[in-house]
Motif scaffolding. Structure first.
Motif, PDB file in Angstrom:
ATOM      1  N   CYS A   9       0.927  -1.400   0.030  1.00 42.75           N
ATOM      2  CA  CYS A   9       0.053  -0.094  -0.085  1.00 42.75           C
ATOM      3  C   CYS A   9       0.932   1.282  -0.106  1.00 42.75           C
ATOM      4  O   CYS A   9       1.802   1.434   0.620  1.00 42.75           O
ATOM      5  CB  CYS A   9      -0.982   0.080   1.343  1.00 42.75           C
ATOM      6  SG  CYS A   9      -1.800   1.548   1.488  1.00 42.75           S
ATOM      7  N   CYS A  12       0.008   2.805   3.893  1.00 43.39           N
ATOM      8  CA  CYS A  12       0.398   2.598   5.197  1.00 43.39           C
ATOM      9  C   CYS A  12       1.558   1.677   4.911  1.00 43.39           C
ATOM     10  O   CYS A  12       2.417   1.281   5.906  1.00 43.39           O
ATOM     11  CB  CYS A  12      -0.883   1.996   5.644  1.00 43.39           C
ATOM     12  SG  CYS A  12      -1.462   0.498   4.908  1.00 43.39           S
ATOM     13  N   CYS A  25      -5.630  -1.421  -0.989  1.00 37.57           N
ATOM     14  CA  CYS A  25      -5.428  -1.841   0.410  1.00 37.57           C
ATOM     15  C   CYS A  25      -6.840  -1.887   1.038  1.00 37.57           C
ATOM     16  O   CYS A  25      -7.568  -1.054   1.098  1.00 37.57           O
ATOM     17  CB  CYS A  25      -4.476  -0.660   0.846  1.00 37.57           C
ATOM     18  SG  CYS A  25      -4.592  -0.927   2.669  1.00 37.57           S
ATOM     19  N   LYS A  27      -7.496  -1.510   3.960  1.00 42.04           N
ATOM     20  CA  LYS A  27      -7.802  -0.579   5.160  1.00 42.04           C
ATOM     21  C   LYS A  27      -8.034   0.957   4.697  1.00 42.04           C
ATOM     22  O   LYS A  27      -8.376   1.681   5.039  1.00 42.04           O
ATOM     23  CB  LYS A  27      -6.560  -0.336   5.828  1.00 42.04           C
ATOM     24  CG  LYS A  27      -6.163  -1.640   6.830  1.00 42.04           C
ATOM     25  CD  LYS A  27      -5.158  -1.403   7.862  1.00 42.04           C
ATOM     26  CE  LYS A  27      -4.334  -2.705   7.885  1.00 42.04           C
ATOM     27  NZ  LYS A  27      -2.663  -2.483   8.184  1.00 42.04           N
ATOM     28  N   HIS A  28      -7.602   1.246   3.287  1.00 39.55           N
ATOM     29  CA  HIS A  28      -7.671   2.547   2.717  1.00 39.55           C
ATOM     30  C   HIS A  28      -8.473   2.557   1.546  1.00 39.55           C
ATOM     31  O   HIS A  28      -8.734   3.742   1.187  1.00 39.55           O
ATOM     32  CB  HIS A  28      -6.150   2.958   2.492  1.00 39.55           C
ATOM     33  CG  HIS A  28      -5.444   3.314   3.461  1.00 39.55           C
ATOM     34  ND1 HIS A  28      -4.390   2.289   4.145  1.00 39.55           N
ATOM     35  CD2 HIS A  28      -5.477   4.372   4.366  1.00 39.55           C
ATOM     36  CE1 HIS A  28      -3.984   2.810   5.055  1.00 39.55           C
ATOM     37  NE2 HIS A  28      -4.354   3.957   5.540  1.00 39.55           N
TER      38      HIS A  28
HETATM   39 ZN   LIG Z   1      -2.934   0.952   3.195  1.00 37.58          ZN
END
Ligand SMILES: [Zn+2]
Ligand SMILES: *Cc1c(COP(=O)(O)O)cnc(C)c1O
Length: 408
Positions: A9, A12, A25, A27-28
């Motif tokens: 990513c 991160c 990603c 998370k993003h």
């Molecule tokens: Zn990420």
């Protein structure tokens, strides 16, 4: 794909296995663009300068060990890549540059650099057994995907803003794409396409969002170095919309550095149209702000560059710069390239317009490469605008003689 160790990513730094995530990603979300990580030691055993010198495959696939596809995957029959790199002596002299080269990527099968990315997209769709591939585009990614998909008989659904130039829409229709015209901007068409691919399970060839596309675009950098007998240019100029090409070029040069094929990274110069220059502004101020784009260069008329993290990093890490050019300067660049027999669409000529703008700050001995990203036949209206209508006469010698005295 034993050459790929994972996907990282850009926000991160988290790394995922290539089988773990499809696009971004987790998370993003849309912002969490992934960067393909390679095993350069393994690749170095498979890809050598000597091996390349004897490889008769003059297409992007000569670099297959450096691409994120299975070694056994069938590749599309269209000839993508290995576009000509011309030495532009007369243009160079005008700018007091002794080593100027133009790479004409309008010579790809659907007439833009986007074919490099679409070729990878189509191979990935087939590896995954997807029956439909989709993208949103200002025009070239669309016509390119439609062409590459047609070459392997893959169904495709294409979202374009209604402002897309007619020639690009004509390409889509002739290649048999399912075309959806969106009453809105490119940025809106992009968001709609992402939602559609989520909901319907279509494979997404959307710029940046799909991590494999910039790997295709990086082949332009690999070719430039091989065509220059493994000499890296000092500076490379390229037009920037979403930022996927410039991010890809950076990746390609870094790959070659990691393999020991070249000794330094070229400075990357990103060129945007003044009316669509959020990255120029972000580079100068450090803060990103979307804008409502307005420029004649439709292929870089982007207000929310999707690959901005990679695009800004490419310029920062290479010690390059971002430059903004006006539509008038882009039209002038089209005229100048035309005098060297290179017919560029406005976005295709913008990189050269950027060079003209900063040429007097450059050492005359530097090795400069300008990427011409798309062909002028895609937007004939702009070409006519860049020049002027020819005189019209009666079919008589009398009129011709008068014209000759007035004009020739
Ligand atoms: Zn990420
Ligand atoms: C897509 C495109 C660009 C810009 O590429 P990005 O990856 O969006 O920055 C430039 N020129 C042409 C002709 C294009 O089609």
């Amino acid at each position: 794909m034993d050459n790929v160790v994972g996907l990282k990513c850009v926000l991160c730094g988290e790394e995922y296995g290539a089988d773990e995530v499809l696009y971004v990603c987790p998370k993003h979300g849309y912002e969490g663009i992934l960067d393909v990580q390679y095993d350069y030691e393994l690749i170095g055993k498979r890809l050598t300068k000597e091996g390349l010198a004897q490889n008769p495959d003059y297409s992007i696939w000569r670099y297959k060990p450096l691409l994120p596809v299975d070694a056994e995957s069938p590749i599309p029959p269209l000839q993508v890549g290995w576009t000509p790199l011309y030495r532009a002596q007369r243009l160079g002299e005008k700018l007091s540059l002794s080593n100027l080269y133009l790479k004409d990527d309008g010579r790809n099968p659907t007439a833009s650099l986007k074919d490099r990315a679409s070729a990878i997209g189509v191979v990935k769709a087939q590896e995954l057994g997807k029956r439909i591939i989709t993208c949103a585009s200002t025009g070239n990614a669309a016509s390119s995907l439609a062409g590459l998909a047609a070459s392997v008989g893959l169904r495709n659904v294409i979202f374009v803003p209604e402002s897309a130039p007619r020639a690009k829409v004509a390409q889509l229709l002739i290649f048999g794409a399912q075309v959806i015209m969106v009453k809105g901007t490119y940025d809106e068409a992009f968001d709609l396409c992402l939602e559609a691919s989520d909901e319907f399970g279509w494979y997404s060839r959307n710029t940046a969002y799909n991590p494999y596309l910039s790997e295709g675009k990086k082949t332009a950098a690999l070719e430039v170095c091989e065509q220059l007998s493994w000499q890296a240019p000092d500076r490379v100029f390229v037009s920037v919309g979403d930022g996927c090409i410039i991010g890809g070029l950076h990746k390609g040069f870094k790959d070659l550095l990691a393999l020991g094929f070249i000794e330094r990274l070229p400075k990357l110069v990103g060129v945007q149209a003044e009316g669509a220059a959020p990255l120029v502004r972000a580079w100068k101020t450090g803060a990103f702000q979307p804008m409502v784009p307005c420029t004649i260069a439709d292929s870089i008329s982007v207000g929310v560059p999707r690959d901005r993290v990679k695009a800004l990093r490419a310029v920062r890490e290479s010690g390059g710069q971002y430059v903004a050019v006006s539509d008038e300067e882009i039209l002038e660049a089209m005229r100048q390239l035309g005098r060297e027999a290179i017919f560029a669409e406005p976005a295709g000529a913008a990189g050269f317009a950027g060079l003209v703008k900063v040429a007097d700050e450059i050492d005359p001995q530097e090795l400069i490469v300008v990427l011409v990203t798309g062909n002028g036949l895609k937007d004939v209206e702009s070409a006519i605008k860049a020049t002027k209508e020819p005189p019209k006469i009666e079919p008589t010698m009398k009129d011709l003689r008068r014209l000759r005295e007035e004009r020739l």
